[in-house]
Design a protein around this motif. Structure first.
Motif, PDB file in Angstrom:
ATOM      1  N   ILE A 193       7.151   8.403  -0.819  1.00  0.00           N
ATOM      2  CA  ILE A 193       8.626   7.939  -1.242  1.00  0.00           C
ATOM      3  C   ILE A 193       9.103   8.981  -2.103  1.00  0.00           C
ATOM      4  O   ILE A 193       8.928   9.508  -3.032  1.00  0.00           O
ATOM      5  N   TYR A 194      10.284   9.666  -1.190  1.00  0.00           N
ATOM      6  CA  TYR A 194      11.207  10.551  -1.807  1.00  0.00           C
ATOM      7  C   TYR A 194      12.323   9.822  -2.817  1.00  0.00           C
ATOM      8  O   TYR A 194      12.411  10.237  -3.883  1.00  0.00           O
ATOM      9  N   SER A 195      12.885   8.736  -2.386  1.00  0.00           N
ATOM     10  CA  SER A 195      13.874   7.901  -3.255  1.00  0.00           C
ATOM     11  C   SER A 195      13.684   6.455  -2.540  1.00  0.00           C
ATOM     12  O   SER A 195      13.333   6.385  -1.465  1.00  0.00           O
ATOM     13  N   TYR A 196      14.220   5.619  -3.522  1.00  0.00           N
ATOM     14  CA  TYR A 196      14.396   4.435  -2.970  1.00  0.00           C
ATOM     15  C   TYR A 196      15.198   3.267  -3.791  1.00  0.00           C
ATOM     16  O   TYR A 196      15.638   3.844  -4.831  1.00  0.00           O
ATOM     17  N   ASP A 238       6.130  -2.914  -7.284  1.00  0.00           N
ATOM     18  CA  ASP A 238       5.146  -1.907  -7.307  1.00  0.00           C
ATOM     19  C   ASP A 238       5.299  -0.499  -6.789  1.00  0.00           C
ATOM     20  O   ASP A 238       4.778   0.434  -6.772  1.00  0.00           O
ATOM     21  N   VAL A 239       6.745  -0.577  -6.133  1.00  0.00           N
ATOM     22  CA  VAL A 239       7.153   0.840  -5.533  1.00  0.00           C
ATOM     23  C   VAL A 239       7.528   1.861  -6.532  1.00  0.00           C
ATOM     24  O   VAL A 239       8.251   1.406  -7.500  1.00  0.00           O
ATOM     25  N   ARG A 240       7.121   3.050  -6.249  1.00  0.00           N
ATOM     26  CA  ARG A 240       7.583   4.195  -7.101  1.00  0.00           C
ATOM     27  C   ARG A 240       7.595   5.469  -6.224  1.00  0.00           C
ATOM     28  O   ARG A 240       6.994   5.840  -5.223  1.00  0.00           O
ATOM     29  N   ILE A 241       8.630   6.227  -6.817  1.00  0.00           N
ATOM     30  CA  ILE A 241       8.772   7.744  -6.327  1.00  0.00           C
ATOM     31  C   ILE A 241       7.595   8.524  -6.259  1.00  0.00           C
ATOM     32  O   ILE A 241       6.756   8.301  -7.162  1.00  0.00           O
ATOM     33  N   PRO A 282      10.090   1.183  12.664  1.00  0.00           N
ATOM     34  CA  PRO A 282       9.119   1.919  12.153  1.00  0.00           C
ATOM     35  C   PRO A 282       9.537   1.507  10.454  1.00  0.00           C
ATOM     36  O   PRO A 282      10.564   1.814  10.037  1.00  0.00           O
ATOM     37  N   LYS A 283       8.680   0.963   9.799  1.00  0.00           N
ATOM     38  CA  LYS A 283       8.680   0.796   8.310  1.00  0.00           C
ATOM     39  C   LYS A 283       7.587   1.145   7.820  1.00  0.00           C
ATOM     40  O   LYS A 283       6.703   1.945   8.596  1.00  0.00           O
ATOM     41  N   PHE A 284       7.458   1.423   6.514  1.00  0.00           N
ATOM     42  CA  PHE A 284       6.093   1.471   5.792  1.00  0.00           C
ATOM     43  C   PHE A 284       5.596   0.682   4.999  1.00  0.00           C
ATOM     44  O   PHE A 284       6.207   0.009   4.323  1.00  0.00           O
ATOM     45  N   THR A 285       4.174   1.158   4.649  1.00  0.00           N
ATOM     46  CA  THR A 285       3.406   0.323   3.719  1.00  0.00           C
ATOM     47  C   THR A 285       2.835   1.325   2.645  1.00  0.00           C
ATOM     48  O   THR A 285       2.675   2.342   2.770  1.00  0.00           O
ATOM     49  N   LEU A 286       2.730   0.881   1.526  1.00  0.00           N
ATOM     50  CA  LEU A 286       2.236   1.456   0.415  1.00  0.00           C
ATOM     51  C   LEU A 286       0.937   1.733   0.611  1.00  0.00           C
ATOM     52  O   LEU A 286       0.043   0.774   1.064  1.00  0.00           O
ATOM     53  N   ASP A 287       0.155   2.909   0.235  1.00  0.00           N
ATOM     54  CA  ASP A 287      -1.094   3.431   0.250  1.00  0.00           C
ATOM     55  C   ASP A 287      -2.053   2.972  -0.839  1.00  0.00           C
ATOM     56  O   ASP A 287      -3.014   3.474  -1.075  1.00  0.00           O
ATOM     57  N   LYS A 288      -1.543   2.209  -1.730  1.00  0.00           N
ATOM     58  CA  LYS A 288      -2.098   2.189  -3.123  1.00  0.00           C
ATOM     59  C   LYS A 288      -3.537   1.337  -2.965  1.00  0.00           C
ATOM     60  O   LYS A 288      -3.742   0.600  -1.905  1.00  0.00           O
ATOM     61  N   ALA A 289      -4.446   1.748  -3.797  1.00  0.00           N
ATOM     62  CA  ALA A 289      -5.687   1.111  -3.516  1.00  0.00           C
ATOM     63  C   ALA A 289      -6.027   0.049  -4.254  1.00  0.00           C
ATOM     64  O   ALA A 289      -5.193  -0.351  -5.319  1.00  0.00           O
TER      65      ALA A 289
END
Length: 140
Positions: free
Chosen positions: A68-71, A112-115, A133-140
């Motif tokens: 994530i570059y910006s949001y 939960d989303v962070r740059i 196309p959308k994206f999901t977080l790769d957080k463990a």
């Protein structure tokens, strides 16, 4: 998506310059232009490389991974058809291959989303012709 369901949100217009992108997403692949002259990928699709201005382009599948570059978090809908989605995340993703891509982050908790978070593409089949196309977080 069921054949009887209707999608009420705006959908992209497919033109000859973007057709390879939308054909790939329908197959759950992320494909973007790459310049054969300078070797760099770019996005959004266009007829000339934005790096070296060559017209020698090819479509290549990419990893679908990035960060994530910006949001921003949309807490008010961008129209009535988005009301059920709020809050939702609109993000600029820096793909591992270089280009940036505007999209949504699919998450149960927008807080939960962070740059800098790592993300992976997720395909949302919204009509028989359009997959977003959308994206999901790769957080463990």
């Amino acid at each position: 998506m069921s054949e009887n369901a209707t999608y009420e949100k705006p959908i992209p217009v497919i033109d000859p310059g973007t057709k390879p992108f939308w054909d790939a997403t329908r197959e759950h692949r992320l494909s973007i232009p790459r310049c054969r002259s300078c070797g760099k990928h770019h996005f959004y699709p266009r007829e000339l490389c934005p790096h070296c201005h060559s017209a020698d382009l090819e479509w290549t599948d990419v990893s679908g991974k990035g960060e994530i570059y910006s949001y921003t978090i949309a807490r008010k809908p961008a129209g009535p058809v988005f009301a059920a989605d709020v809050p939702y995340v609109i993000a600029m993703i820096a793909l591992d291959e270089g280009p940036r891509m505007l999209t949504n982050i699919v998450t149960a908790d927008v807080e939960d989303v962070r740059i800098g978070d790592r993300v992976t593409v997720h395909f949302d089949d919204v009509t028989p012709e359009i997959t977003l196309p959308k994206f999901t977080l790769d957080k463990a």
